[in-house]
Design an enzyme around this catalytic site. Sequence first.
Site, PDB file in Angstrom:
ATOM      1  N   HIS A   1       0.859  -1.186   0.000  1.00  0.00           N
ATOM      2  CA  HIS A   1       0.000   0.000   0.000  1.00  0.00           C
ATOM      3  C   HIS A   1       0.899   1.242   0.000  1.00  0.00           C
ATOM      4  O   HIS A   1       1.863   1.304   0.769  1.00  0.00           O
ATOM      5  CB  HIS A   1      -0.892  -0.013   1.247  1.00  0.00           C
ATOM      6  CG  HIS A   1      -1.852   1.142   1.265  1.00  0.00           C
ATOM      7  ND1 HIS A   1      -2.969   1.185   0.465  1.00  0.00           N
ATOM      8  CD2 HIS A   1      -1.834   2.303   1.955  1.00  0.00           C
ATOM      9  CE1 HIS A   1      -3.606   2.328   0.673  1.00  0.00           C
ATOM     10  NE2 HIS A   1      -2.933   3.024   1.572  1.00  0.00           N
TER      11      HIS A   1
ATOM     12  N   ASP B   1      -6.785  -2.336   4.026  1.00  0.00           N
ATOM     13  CA  ASP B   1      -5.465  -1.752   4.301  1.00  0.00           C
ATOM     14  C   ASP B   1      -5.126  -1.783   5.789  1.00  0.00           C
ATOM     15  O   ASP B   1      -4.592  -0.813   6.359  1.00  0.00           O
ATOM     16  CB  ASP B   1      -5.374  -0.324   3.735  1.00  0.00           C
ATOM     17  CG  ASP B   1      -5.580  -0.304   2.236  1.00  0.00           C
ATOM     18  OD1 ASP B   1      -5.201  -1.280   1.572  1.00  0.00           O
ATOM     19  OD2 ASP B   1      -6.132   0.688   1.719  1.00  0.00           O
TER      20      ASP B   1
END
Length: 198
Positions: A109, A145
Amino acid sequence: MKRVAIFISGGGSNMVSLLDSMTGDHPARPCLVLSNKADAGGLARAAERGVPTAVVDHKPFGGDREAFQEALQAELENAAPDILCLAGFMRVLTGSFTSRWEGRMLNIHPSLLPKYRGLHTHARALEAGDAEHGCTVHEVTAELDDGPILGQATVPVLPGDTPDALAARVLVQEHRLYPAVLRRFAGGNREMLRLSEA
Ligand code: GAR
């Protein structure tokens, strides 16, 4: 030797860095690159490297995420990976899928999580006036995430940075971080790795 499947949606530069790292004494080898987009540039780059590829287009499934995820799972059962790496895979995976792969699925990410989950991470870091930005490799859980952090690489935010300029510098670090974390993870090491721009 561990088997690694990689999910992509686009150009696949992180995927290439992972594929090119899995040689020699690396404890893993690639077994599949899968895209949810038939025109993802990364598919050709995987095929050039002799890695089997597959496409599972999400569009024919409409909003039926469960059916899409069953189709992903069927491809994974054929390839039989030990580890699944998300590398710019831009579909949200829900709990019924993530629970099957928990502890075996990684994601990269483009932010220093827990900051800036979701999209537009570089613009958000600039808007916030952050002095430092970067990328994170983490285990994937049902929360977007989130999940245990396995590694982070930092870059300084420079005067005059734009989202694109910052993204380009973070991407260089993504290409260092993800292969390094995968190598450790495949060898059983889940300690957090910290890198910074040299
Ligand atoms: C990378 O910057 C990756 O961190 C990001 O997409 C880009 C893919 O580039 N992933 C996400 O935003 C996931 N939410 P690539 O296809 O060249 O590897």
